[in-house]
Design a protein around this motif. Sequence first.
Motif, PDB file in Angstrom:
ATOM      1  N   PRO A   1       0.734  -1.121   0.110  1.00  0.00           N
ATOM      2  CA  PRO A   1       0.152  -0.031   0.117  1.00  0.00           C
ATOM      3  C   PRO A   1       0.815   1.181  -0.117  1.00  0.00           C
ATOM      4  CG  PRO A   1      -0.769  -1.527   1.459  1.00  0.00           C
ATOM      5  CD  PRO A   1       0.678  -2.122   1.097  1.00  0.00           C
ATOM      6  N   ASP A   2       0.953   2.042  -1.087  1.00  0.00           N
ATOM      7  CA  ASP A   2       1.656   3.305  -1.065  1.00  0.00           C
ATOM      8  C   ASP A   2       0.584   4.265  -1.954  1.00  0.00           C
ATOM      9  OD1 ASP A   2       3.172   5.295  -1.782  1.00  0.00           O
ATOM     10  OD2 ASP A   2       4.811   4.185  -2.734  1.00  0.00           O
ATOM     11  N   CYS A   3       0.387   5.141  -1.378  1.00  0.00           N
ATOM     12  CA  CYS A   3      -0.723   6.127  -1.793  1.00  0.00           C
ATOM     13  C   CYS A   3      -0.027   7.795  -2.085  1.00  0.00           C
ATOM     14  CB  CYS A   3      -1.673   6.499  -0.675  1.00  0.00           C
ATOM     15  SG  CYS A   3      -2.661   5.298  -0.182  1.00  0.00           S
TER      16      CYS A   3
ATOM     17  N   ILE B   1      -6.168   6.326  -5.118  1.00  0.00           N
ATOM     18  CA  ILE B   1      -5.989   6.835  -3.785  1.00  0.00           C
ATOM     19  C   ILE B   1      -4.696   7.608  -3.636  1.00  0.00           C
ATOM     20  CG2 ILE B   1      -5.710   6.619  -1.073  1.00  0.00           C
ATOM     21  CD1 ILE B   1      -8.502   6.027  -2.284  1.00  0.00           C
ATOM     22  N   ASN B   2      -4.778   8.946  -3.429  1.00  0.00           N
ATOM     23  CA  ASN B   2      -3.574   9.763  -3.375  1.00  0.00           C
ATOM     24  C   ASN B   2      -3.674  10.971  -2.410  1.00  0.00           C
ATOM     25  OD1 ASN B   2      -5.134  11.542  -4.608  1.00  0.00           O
ATOM     26  ND2 ASN B   2      -4.272  10.637  -6.686  1.00  0.00           N
ATOM     27  N   SER B   3      -2.794  11.951  -2.022  1.00  0.00           N
ATOM     28  CA  SER B   3      -3.047  13.082  -1.281  1.00  0.00           C
ATOM     29  C   SER B   3      -4.306  13.771  -1.650  1.00  0.00           C
ATOM     30  CB  SER B   3      -1.778  13.956  -1.019  1.00  0.00           C
ATOM     31  OG  SER B   3      -1.590  14.476  -2.246  1.00  0.00           O
TER      32      SER B   3
ATOM     33  N   CYS C   1      -2.681   5.233   4.445  1.00  0.00           N
ATOM     34  CA  CYS C   1      -2.760   4.333   3.363  1.00  0.00           C
ATOM     35  C   CYS C   1      -2.754   2.864   3.778  1.00  0.00           C
ATOM     36  CB  CYS C   1      -1.680   4.455   2.131  1.00  0.00           C
ATOM     37  SG  CYS C   1      -1.969   3.911   0.781  1.00  0.00           S
ATOM     38  N   LYS C   2      -1.698   2.529   4.725  1.00  0.00           N
ATOM     39  CA  LYS C   2      -1.480   1.206   5.415  1.00  0.00           C
ATOM     40  C   LYS C   2      -2.776   0.853   6.032  1.00  0.00           C
ATOM     41  CE  LYS C   2       3.429   0.876   5.323  1.00  0.00           C
ATOM     42  NZ  LYS C   2       3.624   1.457   3.646  1.00  0.00           N
TER      43      LYS C   2
END
Length: 93
Positions: free
Chosen positions: A52-54, A71-73, A88-89
């Motif tokens: 998971p990396d957003c 999904i992002n900032s 995110c995690k």
Amino acid sequence: MYDTKLKKSIFQAKGFFNKRVSVEKQLANVFTLTSNGIISKDGRYISVNGEPDCTGDSYPGVYDIKIGKQINSSVMGELDSDALDLACKKLFK
């Protein structure tokens, strides 16, 4: 992503199959799910590579299946990188 009960595609986003877009255009943006890909317990989120990396530059990243977006900032709010990583995690716990 395909729902076997509904027998239809349930998610459309860049990198995922879309029958309304030519094959040539799709091949420019395609990625495959690795054997490490994960789906959140509630079935809403998918991490294509299992990590998971957003962050804004993550690829292929994390997707919200319900809203059909990566999904992002901008989706999670303006968080610093550490807070964004933690949030995110948490989607997968």
